[in-house]
Design a protein around this motif. Sequence first.
Motif, PDB file in Angstrom:
ATOM      1  N   GLU A   3       0.829  -1.201   0.000  1.00 22.34           N
ATOM      2  CA  GLU A   3       0.000   0.000   0.000  1.00 22.34           C
ATOM      3  C   GLU A   3       0.865   1.254   0.000  1.00 22.34           C
ATOM      4  O   GLU A   3       1.814   1.363   0.764  1.00 22.34           O
ATOM      5  CB  GLU A   3      -0.891   0.036   1.233  1.00 22.34           C
ATOM      6  N   ILE A  13      -6.813   9.566  -4.908  1.00 20.61           N
ATOM      7  CA  ILE A  13      -6.414   8.285  -5.497  1.00 20.61           C
ATOM      8  C   ILE A  13      -6.145   8.451  -6.989  1.00 20.61           C
ATOM      9  O   ILE A  13      -5.121   7.984  -7.498  1.00 20.61           O
ATOM     10  CB  ILE A  13      -7.502   7.215  -5.266  1.00 20.61           C
ATOM     11  N   SER A  14      -7.031   9.128  -7.699  1.00 23.95           N
ATOM     12  CA  SER A  14      -6.847   9.332  -9.141  1.00 23.95           C
ATOM     13  C   SER A  14      -5.596  10.149  -9.443  1.00 23.95           C
ATOM     14  O   SER A  14      -4.852   9.841 -10.382  1.00 23.95           O
ATOM     15  CB  SER A  14      -8.067  10.033  -9.747  1.00 23.95           C
ATOM     16  N   GLU A  17      -2.506   8.025  -8.709  1.00 25.19           N
ATOM     17  CA  GLU A  17      -2.406   6.995  -9.751  1.00 25.19           C
ATOM     18  C   GLU A  17      -1.839   7.590 -11.044  1.00 25.19           C
ATOM     19  O   GLU A  17      -0.978   6.990 -11.687  1.00 25.19           O
ATOM     20  CB  GLU A  17      -3.798   6.407  -9.986  1.00 25.19           C
ATOM     21  N   ALA A  27       0.141   1.212 -10.805  1.00 26.92           N
ATOM     22  CA  ALA A  27      -0.510   1.137  -9.499  1.00 26.92           C
ATOM     23  C   ALA A  27      -1.891   0.526  -9.687  1.00 26.92           C
ATOM     24  O   ALA A  27      -2.516   0.688 -10.733  1.00 26.92           O
ATOM     25  CB  ALA A  27      -0.633   2.524  -8.882  1.00 26.92           C
ATOM     26  N   VAL A  29      -5.739   0.050  -7.785  1.00 24.03           N
ATOM     27  CA  VAL A  29      -6.615   0.531  -6.717  1.00 24.03           C
ATOM     28  C   VAL A  29      -7.430  -0.651  -6.202  1.00 24.03           C
ATOM     29  O   VAL A  29      -8.237  -1.225  -6.933  1.00 24.03           O
ATOM     30  CB  VAL A  29      -7.546   1.655  -7.207  1.00 24.03           C
ATOM     31  N   ARG A  32     -11.930  -0.476  -4.929  1.00 26.61           N
ATOM     32  CA  ARG A  32     -12.680   0.497  -5.732  1.00 26.61           C
ATOM     33  C   ARG A  32     -14.124   0.048  -5.892  1.00 26.61           C
ATOM     34  O   ARG A  32     -15.049   0.848  -5.750  1.00 26.61           O
ATOM     35  CB  ARG A  32     -12.016   0.676  -7.107  1.00 26.61           C
ATOM     36  N   ARG A  46     -10.310   3.326  -0.146  1.00 28.11           N
ATOM     37  CA  ARG A  46      -9.632   2.700  -1.273  1.00 28.11           C
ATOM     38  C   ARG A  46      -8.151   2.634  -0.949  1.00 28.11           C
ATOM     39  O   ARG A  46      -7.616   3.478  -0.242  1.00 28.11           O
ATOM     40  CB  ARG A  46      -9.858   3.524  -2.538  1.00 28.11           C
ATOM     41  N   LEU A  48      -4.333   2.330  -2.729  1.00 28.63           N
ATOM     42  CA  LEU A  48      -3.482   2.403  -3.918  1.00 28.63           C
ATOM     43  C   LEU A  48      -2.233   1.588  -3.619  1.00 28.63           C
ATOM     44  O   LEU A  48      -1.506   1.900  -2.672  1.00 28.63           O
ATOM     45  CB  LEU A  48      -3.119   3.854  -4.239  1.00 28.63           C
TER      46      LEU A  48
END
Length: 77
Positions: A3, A13-14, A17, A27, A29, A32, A46, A48
Amino acid sequence: MRELIVTNDPVLISYAEALLKDQGIKAVVFDRNISLMEGSIGAFPRRLVVLDELWARGAEILKQAGLGQWVIGNEIK
């Protein structure tokens, strides 16, 4: 897999990533889909994750982008 970030924030997160992808780090997720099924109430964060051998590089990329406080672990200073 290890992680890098655990959060309920889909934008974070986006962004993380995308930063990693731009540097050639794949990466994934986790969780999700469970987050979608829960109705976006934020009960399930979530995760990553990256390959173990890419974790330090990924952590450094996120730190340089100002996301160091989100990185899981104490390996970066």
